[in-house]
Design a protein around this motif. Structure first.
Motif, PDB file in Angstrom:
ATOM      1  N   SER A 130       0.842  -1.120  -0.052  1.00  0.00           N
ATOM      2  CA  SER A 130       0.196  -0.218   0.028  1.00  0.00           C
ATOM      3  C   SER A 130       0.921   1.081  -0.031  1.00  0.00           C
ATOM      4  O   SER A 130       1.883   1.476   0.723  1.00  0.00           O
ATOM      5  CB  SER A 130      -0.837  -0.118   1.284  1.00  0.00           C
ATOM      6  N   LEU A 159      -1.482  -1.100  -3.907  1.00  0.00           N
ATOM      7  CA  LEU A 159      -2.796  -0.371  -3.399  1.00  0.00           C
ATOM      8  C   LEU A 159      -2.359   1.193  -3.260  1.00  0.00           C
ATOM      9  O   LEU A 159      -1.444   1.281  -2.507  1.00  0.00           O
ATOM     10  CB  LEU A 159      -3.306  -0.863  -2.091  1.00  0.00           C
ATOM     11  N   ALA A 180      -4.771  -1.404  -7.511  1.00  0.00           N
ATOM     12  CA  ALA A 180      -5.928  -1.166  -6.704  1.00  0.00           C
ATOM     13  C   ALA A 180      -5.982   0.251  -6.120  1.00  0.00           C
ATOM     14  O   ALA A 180      -5.200   0.964  -5.852  1.00  0.00           O
ATOM     15  CB  ALA A 180      -6.134  -2.277  -5.503  1.00  0.00           C
ATOM     16  N   LEU A 238      -7.978   2.901  -3.057  1.00  0.00           N
ATOM     17  CA  LEU A 238      -8.928   2.826  -1.720  1.00  0.00           C
ATOM     18  C   LEU A 238     -10.137   4.129  -2.287  1.00  0.00           C
ATOM     19  O   LEU A 238      -9.935   4.982  -2.912  1.00  0.00           O
ATOM     20  CB  LEU A 238      -8.031   3.486  -0.690  1.00  0.00           C
ATOM     21  N   GLU A 264      -8.923  -2.445  -9.242  1.00  0.00           N
ATOM     22  CA  GLU A 264      -9.674  -2.955  -8.267  1.00  0.00           C
ATOM     23  C   GLU A 264      -9.988  -1.804  -7.257  1.00  0.00           C
ATOM     24  O   GLU A 264      -9.060  -0.931  -7.039  1.00  0.00           O
ATOM     25  CB  GLU A 264      -8.941  -4.185  -7.894  1.00  0.00           C
ATOM     26  N   LEU A 309     -10.697  -1.032  -3.212  1.00  0.00           N
ATOM     27  CA  LEU A 309     -10.825  -1.508  -1.825  1.00  0.00           C
ATOM     28  C   LEU A 309     -11.796  -0.471  -1.246  1.00  0.00           C
ATOM     29  O   LEU A 309     -11.376   0.563  -1.114  1.00  0.00           O
ATOM     30  CB  LEU A 309      -9.504  -1.361  -1.060  1.00  0.00           C
ATOM     31  N   GLU A 360     -13.780   1.078   1.723  1.00  0.00           N
ATOM     32  CA  GLU A 360     -13.668   1.131   3.404  1.00  0.00           C
ATOM     33  C   GLU A 360     -14.659   1.550   4.078  1.00  0.00           C
ATOM     34  O   GLU A 360     -15.247   2.583   3.864  1.00  0.00           O
ATOM     35  CB  GLU A 360     -12.198   1.540   3.445  1.00  0.00           C
ATOM     36  N   LEU A 386     -12.461  -5.314  -3.038  1.00  0.00           N
ATOM     37  CA  LEU A 386     -12.216  -5.700  -1.524  1.00  0.00           C
ATOM     38  C   LEU A 386     -12.927  -5.049  -0.663  1.00  0.00           C
ATOM     39  O   LEU A 386     -13.431  -3.983  -0.970  1.00  0.00           O
ATOM     40  CB  LEU A 386     -10.690  -5.672  -1.477  1.00  0.00           C
ATOM     41  N   GLY A 412     -13.041  -3.436   2.911  1.00  0.00           N
ATOM     42  CA  GLY A 412     -12.326  -3.000   3.898  1.00  0.00           C
ATOM     43  C   GLY A 412     -12.865  -2.354   5.269  1.00  0.00           C
ATOM     44  O   GLY A 412     -13.931  -1.989   5.179  1.00  0.00           O
ATOM     45  N   VAL A 427     -10.692  -6.839   4.060  1.00  0.00           N
ATOM     46  CA  VAL A 427      -9.237  -6.386   4.850  1.00  0.00           C
ATOM     47  C   VAL A 427      -9.446  -5.587   6.021  1.00  0.00           C
ATOM     48  O   VAL A 427     -10.256  -4.725   5.809  1.00  0.00           O
ATOM     49  CB  VAL A 427      -8.435  -5.485   3.623  1.00  0.00           C
ATOM     50  N   GLU A 430      -7.818  -3.073   8.368  1.00  0.00           N
ATOM     51  CA  GLU A 430      -6.708  -1.788   8.101  1.00  0.00           C
ATOM     52  C   GLU A 430      -6.535  -1.094   9.388  1.00  0.00           C
ATOM     53  O   GLU A 430      -7.575  -0.776  10.117  1.00  0.00           O
ATOM     54  CB  GLU A 430      -7.335  -1.149   6.985  1.00  0.00           C
TER      55      GLU A 430
END
Ligand SMILES: O=C(O)c1ccccc1NCC(=O)[C@H](O)[C@H](O)COP(=O)(O)O
Length: 234
Positions: free
Chosen positions: A56, A83, A104, A106, A130, A132, A134, A151, A153, A186, A188
């Motif tokens: 990341s 990421l 990916a 966020l 992709e 993620l 959150e 994904l 988060g 995930v 985090e």
């Protein structure tokens, strides 16, 4: 390289390792300077040698000291999906991350209306990056779980106060059960060691994202190997 972060997480699980995403973060509002003079690319290469599932890179400049230059340099230096973490609010902000080679991106439910979040997920998917997505609250997790992000988060810290809160993985235990099965979850932030990985896994996490503890560890590679060594299934 822009291979899939989802696939890399699944690869680690099949190899019997707990999937870890480790982070390049220059500084944080809570901890101040974190790189302590280290070159971010050298640091990323070291983390990659620990068998992590992905790297990341926090690109947000004002509060976390990041940059797109560091993202591009890390993508070029490691043979792992990268990421990108930033405060993305509109579709046209996604394209630079695609061009930089991020695998990916966020997206943060606390910063975006549900409609905007859905439009950003759609745009990212159309551009082949992709997502993620959150959440930090129950309401956000319900919204995130209904979107087709790649994904899922759970940020154990509160990004609305720039993560200056003292937190632990209990937020993962509260929210993971609200997510649908089938996509990697995930956990985090606030991962301090193998015990937190076990707690996150018991709550339903498929991967952890760790920044500060790895940056502060006397031996980052040994620390990350210790997290992955918790194993899969846990
Ligand atoms: O996570 C976010 O919402 C975020 C968005 C933009 C910039 C930074 C952001 N969070 C910081 C992080 O990603 C954390 O550094 C990461 O989860 C690792 O946390 P920690 O291990 O507690 O340093």
């Amino acid at each position: 390289m822009t291979r899939s972060l989802v696939a890399s997480i699944r690869d680690r699980q099949h190899a019997g390792l707990f999937p870890v995403i480790s982070e390049v973060k220059s500084r944080s509002p809570k901890e101040g300077d974190l790189l302590a003079g280290r070159d971010p690319v050298t640091y990323a290469r070291a983390m990659a040698s620990a068998g992590v599932a992905g790297i990341s890179v926090v690109t947000e400049p004002e509060h976390f000291g990041g940059s797109m230059d560091v993202l591009r340099a890390v993508v070029a230096a490691v043979d792992l999906p990268v990421l990108a973490k930033d405060f993305v609010t509109s579709p046209d902000e996604i394209d630079p991350f695609v061009q930089a080679g991020a695998a990916a991106l966020l997206l943060i439910a606390s910063h975006l209306e549900a409609d905007t979040l859905a439009a950003l997920v759609d745009h990212a998917r159309a551009r082949g990056i992709e997502t993620l997505v959150e959440a930090h609250t129950v309401e956000e997790a319900r919204i995130v779980g209904a979107l087709p992000g790649d994904l899922l988060g759970i940020n154990n810290r509160d990004i609305t106060v720039l993560e200056v809160d003292d937190s632990d993985v209990s937020r993962t235990a509260e929210l993971a059960g609200l997510y649908p099965a089938g996509r990697p979850v995930v956990s985090e932030s606030a991962i301090a060691g193998p015990a937190d990985v076990r707690r996150a896994a018991a709550a339903g996490a498929d991967a952890v994202l760790v920044g500060t503890a790895a940056l502060r560890a006397p031996d980052t590679v040994a620390f990350l190997r210790g997290l992955a060594g918790v194993g899969w299934p846990v």
